[in-house]
Structures are given as C-alpha cells and as structure tokens.
Enzyme design. Sequence first.
Site: not given
Ligand code: KIV
Length: 278
Positions: A81, A111, A180
């Site tokens: 992320d 992501k 989300e």
């Molecule tokens: O950071 C995270 O865990 C997320 C999920 C909730 C999709 O972005």
Amino acid sequence: MKVTVKDIVNRKGGEKIIMLTAYDAGLASLVDQDGVDLLLVGDSLGNVALGYDSTIPVTMEMMLHHAAAVRRGSSSFIVGDMPFLSYQVEASEAIRNSGRFLKEAGCDAVKMEGGVDIAPTAEAVVRAGIPVMGHIGLTPQTVSQLGGYRVQGRDAESARNLIRDAGALEEAGVFAVVLECVPDRLARYLTENLSIPTIGIGAGPDCDGQVLVSNDLLGLTNRKVPKFVKEYAALGKQAKDAVDRFVGEVREGQFPTEENSFSLPVDVESLLAENNET
Ligand code: KIV
C-alpha cells in the site's frame, strides 16, 4: 498456487477474490491459506500495529520494512500500500516508490488511494510495468477532506464522483479497485459497469471480491471495529485471558512445572566436581 494479475482480472464476475491484510511474517504465515488470493500490506499498519490514530504518519520506510517481513512469511501475491505523500506529489516519485515495493520488499503490485486526481499517476506507474490496484470510496489518507470515517456515495453528487473515479482508474489500467464504505447498490452498479474486478470492504455482497483487515476478522484488536467487520474469532479476548492465567500461575507457583523445565541428571555439586577433574 500464487495468482497472477491476469488470474485476478479473469475472476471478474466469477469466483470471488479474497484479500486479507498482513503486517509481519507471523501474521502472513497464518492468514496465507488456501483460498486467500492476495495479501495486502495495508497502511492500516499505522492504526493496527504502530499505535497511530490514522494512516497519515506511515512512511515508505515503515511500509517497506513490514512488506519485506510479510514476503518472508508468505509466498502469495502481495500488494504493497502506497503511504500518504509517496505518490501524490509527482508521477516520477510514484514510479520510484512503487518500484521500491517490488525491488526491496518483493511485492507483486501496489495500491493507491484516489480516483480522477491520481489516475494519471496510476497510469504512469502501470506504464512503468508495475501493477496497480485502485482504492476509492472512503480513502483513509484523505479522511479529513471526506468529513470523517463515513460511507461515501450516498448522495447523487458523491455517487457520480465515485463513478467517475472508478472509470478514470479503469482507463488508467489498474487491475482491480477496492471499494471502501460504499452503499451496496452503488457498489453493485460499479461492479456491473467496470471491466476490472471490484474488491469490497463495507461495500456489500456484490463486489467481485472482499477484503478485511486480518486483525479485525480475528478479533485481535482493542479497537472498536466498524459495522462492516465480522469477527470470526475473539483472539484478543483469548490473549487477555491467557495472560491473566499466566500471571496467576506464576504468582501461585504453578508455572513452570517439570514439564516446562530442563532437567539435569545429576546434582550441581557432582556436575561441578566432574568439570574440575577434566
Ligand atoms: O490499509 C488497508 O488495510 C486498506 C484496506 C482496508 C483495503 O487499505
């Protein structure tokens, strides 16, 4: 077997895609089970594991450290992320930071939160050869702009914006998009109208896949979990009970017993005497 980006895209409208978060090798090795397609090293790391009250303080260095640990604990497809300000400033920086997830942490994709605004950046990263997953709806990195942790797309303007965001990400070439906190009917509409899979969290049952924060589904948290979470276990309570029993048993002299100790076949005086002779 480890999925590929192509496998995920081909699951559109078919077998549900399952994604779970992981933040270290131990948790990754536990949740990396048959049927779990993707592990997300989410920037929820900040709230779940690092004690922050938002994802804003999370840095690239923190993410890389934890993503590399997840890689050591799992052979699954791992999504890293992108933390706040690692991709918003300029596309070249986004490409470099995305690349670090692949080169330094062994991730398979990244992501990014955001729609129309970040679509050109997502496209640049995809063109650099790095698979990108989108994330729209409630985007925790911009929670103050959104007016708090609340469901998005409930009024016409916000729903239209989400539809535009999803379309922009699809055009940019992202391989899937997380929705989300999006009302179920809007999530269904988006799922039916996009060619890429949607992965829901608080977005109803009709998305192409579902994701949850692992600690939430395991009940391994002291935080109040959001309405969309189902706790499949109560590991937090079990952990507290276990610590309580440990404290009691140590105080009462019930732990450790012989079973938890290493025995010496002779008494210490004889042992020391033996050592003196040699
Ligand atoms: O950071 C995270 O865990 C997320 C999920 C909730 C999709 O972005």
